[in-house]
Design a protein around this motif. Sequence first.
Motif, PDB file in Angstrom:
ATOM      1  N   VAL A  13       1.031  -1.390  -0.049  1.00 61.24           N
ATOM      2  CA  VAL A  13       0.028  -0.071  -0.141  1.00 61.24           C
ATOM      3  C   VAL A  13       0.800   1.224   0.031  1.00 61.24           C
ATOM      4  O   VAL A  13       1.640   1.425   1.052  1.00 61.24           O
ATOM      5  N   SER A  14       0.756   1.906  -0.855  1.00 59.59           N
ATOM      6  CA  SER A  14       1.555   2.992  -1.139  1.00 59.59           C
ATOM      7  C   SER A  14       0.670   4.449  -0.812  1.00 59.59           C
ATOM      8  O   SER A  14      -0.337   4.494  -1.079  1.00 59.59           O
ATOM      9  N   TYR A  15       1.465   5.719  -0.666  1.00 62.73           N
ATOM     10  CA  TYR A  15       0.719   7.047  -0.513  1.00 62.73           C
ATOM     11  C   TYR A  15       1.620   8.028  -0.931  1.00 62.73           C
ATOM     12  O   TYR A  15       2.813   7.865  -0.801  1.00 62.73           O
ATOM     13  N   GLY A  16       1.265   9.075  -1.140  1.00 58.03           N
ATOM     14  CA  GLY A  16       1.855  10.222  -1.596  1.00 58.03           C
ATOM     15  C   GLY A  16       0.811  11.383  -2.365  1.00 58.03           C
ATOM     16  O   GLY A  16      -0.327  11.195  -2.606  1.00 58.03           O
ATOM     17  N   GLY A  17       1.382  12.305  -2.832  1.00 54.62           N
ATOM     18  CA  GLY A  17       0.721  13.384  -3.591  1.00 54.62           C
ATOM     19  C   GLY A  17      -0.032  12.673  -4.777  1.00 54.62           C
ATOM     20  O   GLY A  17      -1.134  13.275  -5.315  1.00 54.62           O
ATOM     21  N   ARG A  18       0.473  11.853  -5.482  1.00 61.45           N
ATOM     22  CA  ARG A  18      -0.141  11.055  -6.609  1.00 61.45           C
ATOM     23  C   ARG A  18       0.027   9.588  -6.227  1.00 61.45           C
ATOM     24  O   ARG A  18      -0.111   8.732  -7.158  1.00 61.45           O
ATOM     25  N   GLY A  19      -0.330   9.081  -5.257  1.00 60.57           N
ATOM     26  CA  GLY A  19      -0.480   8.014  -4.961  1.00 60.57           C
ATOM     27  C   GLY A  19       0.605   7.029  -4.556  1.00 60.57           C
ATOM     28  O   GLY A  19       0.723   6.001  -4.054  1.00 60.57           O
ATOM     29  N   GLY A  20       2.057   7.820  -4.654  1.00 62.02           N
ATOM     30  CA  GLY A  20       3.119   6.968  -4.621  1.00 62.02           C
ATOM     31  C   GLY A  20       3.457   5.674  -5.262  1.00 62.02           C
ATOM     32  O   GLY A  20       3.950   4.758  -5.018  1.00 62.02           O
ATOM     33  N   GLY A  21       2.710   5.709  -6.612  1.00 64.59           N
ATOM     34  CA  GLY A  21       2.953   4.818  -7.665  1.00 64.59           C
ATOM     35  C   GLY A  21       4.480   4.388  -8.168  1.00 64.59           C
ATOM     36  O   GLY A  21       4.688   3.027  -7.912  1.00 64.59           O
ATOM     37  N   MET A  22       5.241   5.228  -7.763  1.00 63.54           N
ATOM     38  CA  MET A  22       6.779   4.913  -8.298  1.00 63.54           C
ATOM     39  C   MET A  22       7.398   4.135  -7.057  1.00 63.54           C
ATOM     40  O   MET A  22       8.196   3.005  -7.480  1.00 63.54           O
ATOM     41  N   ALA A  23       6.884   4.473  -5.757  1.00 58.77           N
ATOM     42  CA  ALA A  23       7.457   3.805  -4.713  1.00 58.77           C
ATOM     43  C   ALA A  23       7.002   2.170  -4.758  1.00 58.77           C
ATOM     44  O   ALA A  23       7.723   1.230  -4.357  1.00 58.77           O
ATOM     45  N   ALA A  24       5.669   2.230  -4.983  1.00 55.94           N
ATOM     46  CA  ALA A  24       5.176   0.707  -5.124  1.00 55.94           C
ATOM     47  C   ALA A  24       5.793  -0.009  -6.244  1.00 55.94           C
ATOM     48  O   ALA A  24       6.141  -1.249  -5.995  1.00 55.94           O
ATOM     49  N   ALA A  25       6.122   0.525  -7.329  1.00 55.00           N
ATOM     50  CA  ALA A  25       6.768  -0.217  -8.569  1.00 55.00           C
ATOM     51  C   ALA A  25       7.924  -0.819  -8.040  1.00 55.00           C
ATOM     52  O   ALA A  25       8.455  -1.912  -8.430  1.00 55.00           O
ATOM     53  N   GLN A  26       8.835   0.189  -7.483  1.00 51.67           N
ATOM     54  CA  GLN A  26       9.984  -0.273  -6.786  1.00 51.67           C
ATOM     55  C   GLN A  26       9.907  -1.690  -5.937  1.00 51.67           C
ATOM     56  O   GLN A  26      10.896  -2.459  -5.855  1.00 51.67           O
ATOM     57  N   LEU A  27       9.028  -1.368  -4.919  1.00 46.43           N
ATOM     58  CA  LEU A  27       8.727  -2.585  -4.034  1.00 46.43           C
ATOM     59  C   LEU A  27       8.430  -3.760  -4.762  1.00 46.43           C
ATOM     60  O   LEU A  27       8.970  -4.761  -4.335  1.00 46.43           O
ATOM     61  N   VAL A  28       7.414  -3.474  -5.567  1.00 49.17           N
ATOM     62  CA  VAL A  28       7.076  -5.027  -6.289  1.00 49.17           C
ATOM     63  C   VAL A  28       8.161  -5.531  -7.156  1.00 49.17           C
ATOM     64  O   VAL A  28       8.349  -6.742  -6.739  1.00 49.17           O
ATOM     65  N   GLY A  29       9.205  -4.744  -7.316  1.00 52.17           N
ATOM     66  CA  GLY A  29      10.277  -5.450  -8.027  1.00 52.17           C
ATOM     67  C   GLY A  29      11.387  -6.228  -7.150  1.00 52.17           C
ATOM     68  O   GLY A  29      11.651  -7.254  -7.459  1.00 52.17           O
ATOM     69  N   VAL A  30      11.468  -5.563  -5.717  1.00 50.07           N
ATOM     70  CA  VAL A  30      12.655  -6.042  -5.067  1.00 50.07           C
ATOM     71  C   VAL A  30      11.622  -7.176  -4.365  1.00 50.07           C
ATOM     72  O   VAL A  30      12.381  -8.208  -4.253  1.00 50.07           O
ATOM     73  N   LEU A  31      10.200  -6.947  -3.965  1.00 47.73           N
ATOM     74  CA  LEU A  31       9.699  -8.455  -3.523  1.00 47.73           C
ATOM     75  C   LEU A  31       9.637  -9.556  -4.401  1.00 47.73           C
ATOM     76  O   LEU A  31       9.470 -10.684  -3.949  1.00 47.73           O
ATOM     77  N   GLY A  32       9.965  -9.191  -5.723  1.00 49.73           N
ATOM     78  CA  GLY A  32       9.830 -10.409  -6.661  1.00 49.73           C
ATOM     79  C   GLY A  32      11.092 -11.170  -6.677  1.00 49.73           C
ATOM     80  O   GLY A  32      11.050 -12.273  -6.576  1.00 49.73           O
ATOM     81  N   VAL A  33      12.245 -10.370  -6.421  1.00 53.43           N
ATOM     82  CA  VAL A  33      13.411 -10.860  -6.329  1.00 53.43           C
ATOM     83  C   VAL A  33      13.557 -11.914  -5.056  1.00 53.43           C
ATOM     84  O   VAL A  33      14.180 -12.778  -5.287  1.00 53.43           O
ATOM     85  N   VAL A  34      12.838 -11.453  -4.095  1.00 55.04           N
ATOM     86  CA  VAL A  34      13.134 -12.243  -2.724  1.00 55.04           C
ATOM     87  C   VAL A  34      11.903 -13.269  -2.596  1.00 55.04           C
ATOM     88  O   VAL A  34      11.794 -13.955  -1.725  1.00 55.04           O
ATOM     89  N   GLY A  35      11.046 -13.304  -3.818  1.00 54.35           N
ATOM     90  CA  GLY A  35      10.166 -14.509  -3.706  1.00 54.35           C
ATOM     91  C   GLY A  35       8.931 -14.473  -3.020  1.00 54.35           C
ATOM     92  O   GLY A  35       8.124 -15.401  -2.610  1.00 54.35           O
ATOM     93  N   ALA A  36       8.518 -13.040  -2.624  1.00 51.00           N
ATOM     94  CA  ALA A  36       7.280 -12.787  -1.949  1.00 51.00           C
ATOM     95  C   ALA A  36       5.900 -13.241  -2.922  1.00 51.00           C
ATOM     96  O   ALA A  36       6.363 -13.121  -3.971  1.00 51.00           O
ATOM     97  N   ASP A  37       5.012 -13.430  -2.124  1.00 47.45           N
ATOM     98  CA  ASP A  37       3.905 -13.976  -3.030  1.00 47.45           C
ATOM     99  C   ASP A  37       2.908 -12.659  -2.882  1.00 47.45           C
ATOM    100  O   ASP A  37       1.855 -12.622  -2.024  1.00 47.45           O
ATOM    101  N   LEU A  38       3.061 -11.772  -3.686  1.00 52.93           N
ATOM    102  CA  LEU A  38       2.120 -10.403  -3.727  1.00 52.93           C
ATOM    103  C   LEU A  38       0.736 -10.891  -4.268  1.00 52.93           C
ATOM    104  O   LEU A  38       0.513 -11.485  -5.493  1.00 52.93           O
ATOM    105  N   VAL A  39      -0.257 -10.609  -3.394  1.00 55.39           N
ATOM    106  CA  VAL A  39      -1.717 -11.180  -3.653  1.00 55.39           C
ATOM    107  C   VAL A  39      -2.342 -10.256  -4.863  1.00 55.39           C
ATOM    108  O   VAL A  39      -3.399 -10.913  -5.301  1.00 55.39           O
ATOM    109  N   THR A  40      -1.767  -9.121  -4.988  1.00 58.53           N
ATOM    110  CA  THR A  40      -2.615  -8.341  -5.891  1.00 58.53           C
ATOM    111  C   THR A  40      -1.878  -7.212  -6.312  1.00 58.53           C
ATOM    112  O   THR A  40      -0.796  -6.931  -5.576  1.00 58.53           O
ATOM    113  N   ASP A  41      -2.063  -6.211  -7.125  1.00 58.23           N
ATOM    114  CA  ASP A  41      -1.331  -5.245  -7.557  1.00 58.23           C
ATOM    115  C   ASP A  41      -1.375  -3.891  -6.309  1.00 58.23           C
ATOM    116  O   ASP A  41      -2.386  -4.027  -5.553  1.00 58.23           O
ATOM    117  N   PRO A  42      -0.319  -3.262  -6.225  1.00 54.42           N
ATOM    118  CA  PRO A  42      -0.293  -2.168  -5.072  1.00 54.42           C
ATOM    119  C   PRO A  42      -1.803  -1.351  -5.071  1.00 54.42           C
ATOM    120  O   PRO A  42      -2.162  -0.983  -5.968  1.00 54.42           O
TER     121      PRO A  42
END
Length: 185
Positions: free
Chosen positions: A112-141
């Motif tokens: 869950v990201s937040y910011g002036g425009r929703g924090g989508g860039m932060a969320a996208a970075q996190l999704v990339g990193v969590l993919g590398v460590v093999g987390a099971d993201l249940v849905t889009d941020p």
Amino acid sequence: MSLIRIVVGSTRPVRVGDQVAHAVGLLLEEVTGATTEIVDLRDLDLPLLDEPKMPALGGYVHEHTKRWSALVDESDAIVLVTPQYNGGYPAPLKNAIDYLYREWHGKPMLVVSYGGRGGGMAAAQLVGVLGVVGADLVTDPVQITLRRASYGVDGRLVAPEADIETVASELQAAGEALAKELRAR
Ligand SMILES: Cc1cc2nc3c(=O)[nH]c(=O)nc-3n(C[C@H](O)[C@H](O)[C@H](O)COP(=O)(O)O)c2cc1C
């Protein structure tokens, strides 16, 4: 009963991350029927990564690492609540992720990201990193837009529930995806 731990990714002395995490937690509790618990990186107070071995090899020597490892291990799902700072997510959150490795693998997670425009860039970075460590993201941020008017003169959110309300349907869907994953385990 399942336990969802909600990580506050902001550690600033005056911040809103704790308010966002709290409001998100209440909503997710309602939708999933799970218990939620806040993990505040500010309280966890992890130093910059100081384990001698690569986290992927385990063998942690520090109590703070073992404590953090147990918090992640002993949760059924993890929600990362992150602000956006200069197009990315905060350094303490990256540090906290890098401390561990095996613990993330297959862990049901939501960003869950937040910011002036929703924090989508932060969320996208996190999704990339969590993919590398093999987390099971249940849905889009889920991205929460915080308007200037959302903030009081003290730098805190005036009505966090109202800010969350703008993404209620996305959070509802994310909660259902989390609940489905928890039931399947
Ligand atoms: C270092 C820093 C960088 C920021 N960069 C962005 C940004 O890139 N995009 C944005 O929408 N907001 C940005 N902001 C505004 C934050 O989204 C806003 O201050 C938010 O409340 C930060 O979360 P926090 O209060 O929980 O730390 C930035 C704030 C800080 C402190």
